[in-house]
Design an enzyme around this catalytic site. Sequence first.
Site, PDB file in Angstrom:
ATOM      1  N   HIS A  54      -4.633  -0.658   6.206  1.00 27.85           N
ATOM      2  CA  HIS A  54      -3.208  -0.561   5.789  1.00 27.85           C
ATOM      3  C   HIS A  54      -2.479  -0.014   6.914  1.00 27.85           C
ATOM      4  O   HIS A  54      -3.125   0.482   8.041  1.00 27.85           O
ATOM      5  CB  HIS A  54      -3.068   0.460   4.808  1.00 27.85           C
ATOM      6  CG  HIS A  54      -3.430   0.090   3.229  1.00 27.85           C
ATOM      7  ND1 HIS A  54      -2.957   0.517   2.381  1.00 27.85           N
ATOM      8  CD2 HIS A  54      -4.297  -1.093   2.849  1.00 27.85           C
ATOM      9  CE1 HIS A  54      -3.534   0.076   1.326  1.00 27.85           C
ATOM     10  NE2 HIS A  54      -4.263  -0.950   1.543  1.00 27.85           N
ATOM     11  N   GLU A  74      -0.348   2.022   7.716  1.00 27.89           N
ATOM     12  CA  GLU A  74      -0.316   3.653   7.822  1.00 27.89           C
ATOM     13  C   GLU A  74      -1.644   4.047   8.464  1.00 27.89           C
ATOM     14  O   GLU A  74      -1.580   4.913   9.509  1.00 27.89           O
ATOM     15  CB  GLU A  74      -0.080   4.360   6.782  1.00 27.89           C
ATOM     16  CG  GLU A  74       1.066   4.012   5.875  1.00 27.89           C
ATOM     17  CD  GLU A  74       0.923   3.330   4.860  1.00 27.89           C
ATOM     18  OE1 GLU A  74       0.200   2.027   5.085  1.00 27.89           O
ATOM     19  OE2 GLU A  74       1.324   3.311   3.727  1.00 27.89           O
ATOM     20  N   CYS A 114      -0.143   4.462  -0.496  1.00 31.46           N
ATOM     21  CA  CYS A 114      -0.899   4.501  -1.613  1.00 31.46           C
ATOM     22  C   CYS A 114      -1.703   5.730  -1.709  1.00 31.46           C
ATOM     23  O   CYS A 114      -1.647   6.507  -0.571  1.00 31.46           O
ATOM     24  CB  CYS A 114      -1.881   3.275  -1.657  1.00 31.46           C
ATOM     25  SG  CYS A 114      -3.152   3.480  -0.148  1.00 31.46           S
ATOM     26  N   CYS A 145      -3.496   6.113   1.969  1.00 31.81           N
ATOM     27  CA  CYS A 145      -2.803   6.794   3.032  1.00 31.81           C
ATOM     28  C   CYS A 145      -2.222   7.949   2.887  1.00 31.81           C
ATOM     29  O   CYS A 145      -1.918   8.573   3.782  1.00 31.81           O
ATOM     30  CB  CYS A 145      -1.621   5.461   3.117  1.00 31.81           C
ATOM     31  SG  CYS A 145      -2.545   3.942   3.677  1.00 31.81           S
TER      32      CYS A 145
END
Lengths: 147, 147
Positions: free
Chosen positions: B56, B58, B86, B89
């Site tokens: 992801h 992040e 999410c 993260c």
Amino acid sequence: MINPFDDTYFMKKALQEAELALAAGEVPVGAVIVCNNQIIAKGHNQVETLNDATAHAEMLAFTAATNFLGSKYLKDCTLYVTLEPCQMCAGAAYWSQVGRIVFGASDEKRGYRHWQCQVHPKTEVKGGVLADESEALLKTFFENMRR
Amino acid sequence: MINPFDDTYFMKKALQEAELALAAGEVPVGAVIVCNNQIIAKGHNQVETLNDATAHAEMLAFTAATNFLGSKYLKDCTLYVTLEPCQMCAGAAYWSQVGRIVFGASDEKRGYRHWQCQVHPKTEVKGGVLADESEALLKTFFENMRR
């Protein structure tokens, strides 16, 4: 017929990874990912070594496993990890849809179950495999820290 | 005195990262990490490109930022991300102890707040910055998918 490749067998492999972390001065957590009775990825906590708070054993193993398989999903795989995953690693397990998670010691402080976090609804979870051995490694680490 | 380096300025940079993800056929989410008004790390979603469910925006930005700083902590940094983080993260944010999180669109399905997940208690969180622009990118992606 005796199956030598049981959960205890693979958790011992994860404990060997945790020992590598301990030897490197890291919180001793280790993981292996297994597919068709074969270890396809290993990882141990490398947060200090890599200066990276995301470098938990499971995260490194997930990345290695998906790289090995060429797939972002690990539906037919089992993650063996010596300590109950945290929120981050449970989230990664969710995204990878790993088929099974087998962990050793429970983590009452940071474990995903105590934070009401989720893994994927299709993921089977089993805890307590060689939990004493995992806890003994953690205890050794924190005793060394206090010295 | 006018400060050109406000949250909108840096969120625009995160949106540029999201556009890179969109161009690569990825769910368009982008992130930058800022320290002392300087961008020290960037990331965009690369789950498909890297075949890695943990890639992801992040996560990639956290790893890059801690690598840049040589520290596993990001206490004096702000994460700008175009979509609400999410569980995974948010967990990474917890471990990095990032000082601030500024996000764009809310994620009603997978956002950490809807899953009752946590960031670090010292982390300040602000949502809704350029949320419309972030949502427009996501809408474009899912419309392209349906074609």
